[in-house]
Design a protein around this motif. Structure first.
Motif, PDB file in Angstrom:
ATOM      1  N   LYS A   1      39.077  41.551  31.775  1.00 16.69           N
ATOM      2  CA  LYS A   1      38.707  42.960  31.927  1.00 16.69           C
ATOM      3  C   LYS A   1      38.182  43.237  33.346  1.00 16.69           C
ATOM      4  O   LYS A   1      38.387  44.309  33.905  1.00 16.69           O
ATOM      5  CB  LYS A   1      37.629  43.284  30.890  1.00 16.69           C
ATOM      6  N   ASN A   2      37.511  42.256  33.929  1.00 13.98           N
ATOM      7  CA  ASN A   2      36.971  42.406  35.281  1.00 13.98           C
ATOM      8  C   ASN A   2      38.006  42.129  36.376  1.00 13.98           C
ATOM      9  O   ASN A   2      37.663  41.937  37.533  1.00 13.98           O
ATOM     10  CB  ASN A   2      35.760  41.487  35.481  1.00 13.98           C
ATOM     11  N   GLY A   3      39.269  42.033  35.974  1.00 10.64           N
ATOM     12  CA  GLY A   3      40.345  41.935  36.963  1.00 10.64           C
ATOM     13  C   GLY A   3      40.617  40.537  37.489  1.00 10.64           C
ATOM     14  O   GLY A   3      41.237  40.377  38.544  1.00 10.64           O
ATOM     15  N   ILE A   4      40.160  39.514  36.766  1.00 11.10           N
ATOM     16  CA  ILE A   4      40.415  38.127  37.195  1.00 11.10           C
ATOM     17  C   ILE A   4      41.738  37.674  36.569  1.00 11.10           C
ATOM     18  O   ILE A   4      41.930  37.814  35.357  1.00 11.10           O
ATOM     19  CB  ILE A   4      39.248  37.206  36.766  1.00 11.10           C
ATOM     20  N   ILE A   5      42.644  37.131  37.407  1.00  9.08           N
ATOM     21  CA  ILE A   5      43.954  36.744  36.867  1.00  9.08           C
ATOM     22  C   ILE A   5      44.153  35.224  36.886  1.00  9.08           C
ATOM     23  O   ILE A   5      45.065  34.712  36.255  1.00  9.08           O
ATOM     24  CB  ILE A   5      45.138  37.415  37.607  1.00  9.08           C
TER      25      ILE A   5
ATOM     26  N   ASP B   1      32.376  53.115  50.148  1.00  5.76           N
ATOM     27  CA  ASP B   1      32.027  53.855  51.353  1.00  5.76           C
ATOM     28  C   ASP B   1      33.095  53.457  52.381  1.00  5.76           C
ATOM     29  O   ASP B   1      32.919  52.486  53.112  1.00  5.76           O
ATOM     30  CB  ASP B   1      30.608  53.441  51.785  1.00  5.76           C
ATOM     31  N   GLY B   2      34.227  54.147  52.354  1.00  7.28           N
ATOM     32  CA  GLY B   2      35.361  53.738  53.184  1.00  7.28           C
ATOM     33  C   GLY B   2      35.862  52.383  52.706  1.00  7.28           C
ATOM     34  O   GLY B   2      36.239  52.216  51.552  1.00  7.28           O
ATOM     35  N   LEU B   3      35.792  51.384  53.607  1.00  7.71           N
ATOM     36  CA  LEU B   3      36.215  50.030  53.214  1.00  7.71           C
ATOM     37  C   LEU B   3      35.006  49.141  52.899  1.00  7.71           C
ATOM     38  O   LEU B   3      35.120  47.921  52.868  1.00  7.71           O
ATOM     39  CB  LEU B   3      37.060  49.411  54.329  1.00  7.71           C
ATOM     40  N   LYS B   4      33.856  49.793  52.688  1.00 11.15           N
ATOM     41  CA  LYS B   4      32.658  49.002  52.352  1.00 11.15           C
ATOM     42  C   LYS B   4      32.298  49.183  50.884  1.00 11.15           C
ATOM     43  O   LYS B   4      32.363  50.306  50.352  1.00 11.15           O
ATOM     44  CB  LYS B   4      31.476  49.470  53.193  1.00 11.15           C
ATOM     45  N   LEU B   5      31.875  48.088  50.257  1.00 10.16           N
ATOM     46  CA  LEU B   5      31.389  48.183  48.878  1.00 10.16           C
ATOM     47  C   LEU B   5      30.022  48.846  48.889  1.00 10.16           C
ATOM     48  O   LEU B   5      29.278  48.741  49.864  1.00 10.16           O
ATOM     49  CB  LEU B   5      31.246  46.775  48.272  1.00 10.16           C
ATOM     50  N   THR B   6      29.693  49.532  47.804  1.00 12.37           N
ATOM     51  CA  THR B   6      28.332  50.047  47.642  1.00 12.37           C
ATOM     52  C   THR B   6      27.755  49.406  46.375  1.00 12.37           C
ATOM     53  O   THR B   6      28.481  48.748  45.623  1.00 12.37           O
ATOM     54  CB  THR B   6      28.329  51.577  47.454  1.00 12.37           C
ATOM     55  N   SER B   7      26.465  49.604  46.145  1.00 12.68           N
ATOM     56  CA  SER B   7      25.865  49.012  44.940  1.00 12.68           C
ATOM     57  C   SER B   7      26.444  49.661  43.678  1.00 12.68           C
ATOM     58  O   SER B   7      26.337  49.118  42.585  1.00 12.68           O
ATOM     59  CB  SER B   7      24.341  49.166  44.978  1.00 12.68           C
ATOM     60  N   GLU B   8      27.094  50.836  43.852  1.00 12.67           N
ATOM     61  CA  GLU B   8      27.671  51.549  42.697  1.00 12.67           C
ATOM     62  C   GLU B   8      29.128  51.171  42.436  1.00 12.67           C
ATOM     63  O   GLU B   8      29.714  51.650  41.461  1.00 12.67           O
ATOM     64  CB  GLU B   8      27.623  53.077  42.952  1.00 12.67           C
ATOM     65  N   SER B   9      29.729  50.371  43.309  1.00 13.41           N
ATOM     66  CA  SER B   9      31.161  50.068  43.147  1.00 13.41           C
ATOM     67  C   SER B   9      31.435  49.371  41.825  1.00 13.41           C
ATOM     68  O   SER B   9      30.667  48.491  41.407  1.00 13.41           O
ATOM     69  CB  SER B   9      31.632  49.151  44.289  1.00 13.41           C
ATOM     70  N   THR B  10      32.519  49.780  41.176  1.00 20.02           N
ATOM     71  CA  THR B  10      32.926  49.124  39.921  1.00 20.02           C
ATOM     72  C   THR B  10      34.408  48.791  39.993  1.00 20.02           C
ATOM     73  O   THR B  10      35.136  49.359  40.797  1.00 20.02           O
ATOM     74  CB  THR B  10      32.695  50.026  38.693  1.00 20.02           C
ATOM     75  N   VAL B  11      34.829  47.875  39.134  1.00  9.88           N
ATOM     76  CA  VAL B  11      36.230  47.474  39.144  1.00  9.88           C
ATOM     77  C   VAL B  11      36.906  47.882  37.837  1.00  9.88           C
ATOM     78  O   VAL B  11      36.313  47.766  36.761  1.00  9.88           O
ATOM     79  CB  VAL B  11      36.382  45.943  39.395  1.00  9.88           C
ATOM     80  N   THR B  12      38.129  48.397  37.964  1.00  7.71           N
ATOM     81  CA  THR B  12      38.956  48.708  36.792  1.00  7.71           C
ATOM     82  C   THR B  12      40.280  47.984  36.967  1.00  7.71           C
ATOM     83  O   THR B  12      40.897  48.077  38.027  1.00  7.71           O
ATOM     84  CB  THR B  12      39.256  50.227  36.722  1.00  7.71           C
ATOM     85  N   LYS B  13      40.690  47.291  35.931  1.00  5.29           N
ATOM     86  CA  LYS B  13      41.988  46.604  36.002  1.00  5.29           C
ATOM     87  C   LYS B  13      43.092  47.631  35.759  1.00  5.29           C
ATOM     88  O   LYS B  13      43.101  48.297  34.726  1.00  5.29           O
ATOM     89  CB  LYS B  13      42.019  45.514  34.932  1.00  5.29           C
ATOM     90  N   LEU B  14      43.987  47.790  36.735  1.00  2.24           N
ATOM     91  CA  LEU B  14      45.092  48.754  36.571  1.00  2.24           C
ATOM     92  C   LEU B  14      46.258  48.106  35.846  1.00  2.24           C
ATOM     93  O   LEU B  14      46.854  48.665  34.942  1.00  2.24           O
ATOM     94  CB  LEU B  14      45.561  49.266  37.938  1.00  2.24           C
ATOM     95  N   ILE B  15      46.622  46.899  36.282  1.00  5.45           N
ATOM     96  CA  ILE B  15      47.665  46.127  35.581  1.00  5.45           C
ATOM     97  C   ILE B  15      47.305  44.654  35.635  1.00  5.45           C
ATOM     98  O   ILE B  15      46.546  44.220  36.467  1.00  5.45           O
ATOM     99  CB  ILE B  15      49.088  46.300  36.192  1.00  5.45           C
TER     100      ILE B  15
END
Ligand SMILES: [Zn+2]
Length: 391
Positions: A111-115, A377-391
């Motif tokens: 679910k966290n996008g690890i393949i 924040d552009g190409l920077k992660l923020t503390s709010e960044s989350t990951v969604t698996k698209l495929i």
């Protein structure tokens, strides 16, 4: 049927970020084409635009799925030796509970996008989960034993476990410098001398490991006394642990050193001079969990070493999420850009596992999976960044 995914940036990893780029993916998940932001003719096509960045599926270079039932059970910031004692004391549980926790951890990673995962195993408890998983696993059969008289017996138990792994990819590896006798290390090395193995070893996760090797003092001496293992034969080596064991590992082998919290610049120079194919793997959240300290990551950036990232196990991490590891790096090592650390979390891990023909980067013909990371924040992660698996 081709699907089109787009976001503020596509980060293929194998090439520069593409602003407003578009990835075309076939029904089987194969990358058909990567389009420039403006230079394309996709009018009339159904392109899914998202806010954030699209990155390839993650490769978790270091995990212990079989320890997943220890989630939340090990006290934080106690140091490695106290951690090992707690794991030994709390590890036993029913087969069902261990397997169930491993299954949930596997689903969490997916679910966290690890393949793909490089996963340590000391026994066969995680095998049923790995055999059915949608994730690609390489199992490291980890051996440990500091008593040289037991080396052969321990090695043979590793061969037996390897047979049970059946079609799963695997290799036999040493646990750590302080837990493997020279004799056992030699047996492991001789079995992997034809370069078909992948070696990994926990390295310098505590300063006690260096103390033990340099002077034969400190908590490991005490530890072995307490568990009744006679280490009279072991002589101080007058050098750090990695400098003592690296010459015993096969020369033509890829070796992943994991953690490296107490690796010195001198150690890095030693490794470089030695000319071995060494990959450094960092597990930042686990390091903070156990030792409350991170390796000096910037120190490893010279010399073209391969660098990867791992989560370690749920015994030493609150979750199995590569984005969380990247966020920790962004927080503590802000000078290293995401374009660099993202390669550690994807392509570099795939290269080590020799699966980069399919995984690790967004390139035509590969099936790397796609993740969307938002709240950027552009190409920077923020503390709010989350990951969604698209495929
Ligand atoms: Zn580990």
């Amino acid at each position: 049927m081709i699907k089109y995914y787009s976001a503020d940036y596509i980060l293929p990893v194998s090439s520069d970020p593409i602003k407003n780029g578009i990835v075309a993916v076939t029904g089987t998940g194969e990358i058909a084409r990567v389009y420039d932001g403006d230079n394309h003719d996709l009018q009339g096509k159904n392109v899914e635009y998202r806010k954030g960045i699209i990155v390839p599926g993650f490769v978790n270079s270091h995990c212990h799925l079989e320890l997943s039932h220890l989630r939340g059970k090990i006290e934080k910031s106690q140091g490695l030796i106290a951690f090992i004692k707690q794991v030994l004391a709390k590890r036993a549980d029913s087969e069902k509970a261990i397997e169930q926790a491993a299954r949930e951890a596997d689903e969490e990673m997916f679910k966290n996008g690890i393949i793909a995962v490089g996963d340590i195993c000391n026994n066969n408890s995680s095998l049923p989960v790995k055999k059915k998983s949608k994730i690609h696993y390489h199992s490291y059969i980890e051996l440990l034993g500091f008593n040289p008289d037991k080396a052969k017996e321990i090695f043979e138990s590793g061969l037996e476990l390897e047979e049970k792994l059946d079609t799963l990819k695997s290799s036999i590896v040493p646990h750590a410098a302080y837990s493997v006798s020279k004799e056992l290390l030699r047996l492991i090395s001789s079995s992997s001398s034809e370069n078909k193995n992948l070696l990994t070893v926990h390295n310098q996760e505590t300063e006690e490991e260096n103390k033990f090797f340099r002077y034969k003092t400190g908590q490991f001496v005490e530890f072995y006394k307490n568990i009744g293992v006679n280490i009279d034969y072991f002589k101080p080596q007058a050098r750090n642990s990695i400098q003592s064991i690296l010459p015993l590992l096969p020369a033509n082998q890829s070796i992943m050193l994991v953690h490296n919290i107490y690796t010195s610049l001198k150690d890095i120079y030693f490794i470089r001079r030695f000319g071995r194919d060494v990959t450094w793997c960092f597990c930042p959240n686990a390091n903070l969990y156990i030792e409350d300290r991170l390796p000096k990551v910037e120190m490893f950036l010279f010399g073209d070493f391969n660098i990867t990232l791992g989560t370690d196990s749920l015994a030493s991490n609150d979750g199995l999420c590569m984005l969380s590891e990247l966020k920790t790096l962004a927080k503590f090592c802000p000078s290293i850009p995401l374009t660099k650390t993202l390669a550690w979390a994807t392509l570099n891990g795939a290269k080590f596992l020799r699966i980069d023909d399919l995984f690790g980067s967004i390139e035509k013909g590969k099936k790397p999976g796609l993740n969307l990371i938002n709240n950027m924040d552009g190409l920077k992660l923020t503390s709010e960044s989350t990951v969604t698996k698209l495929i």
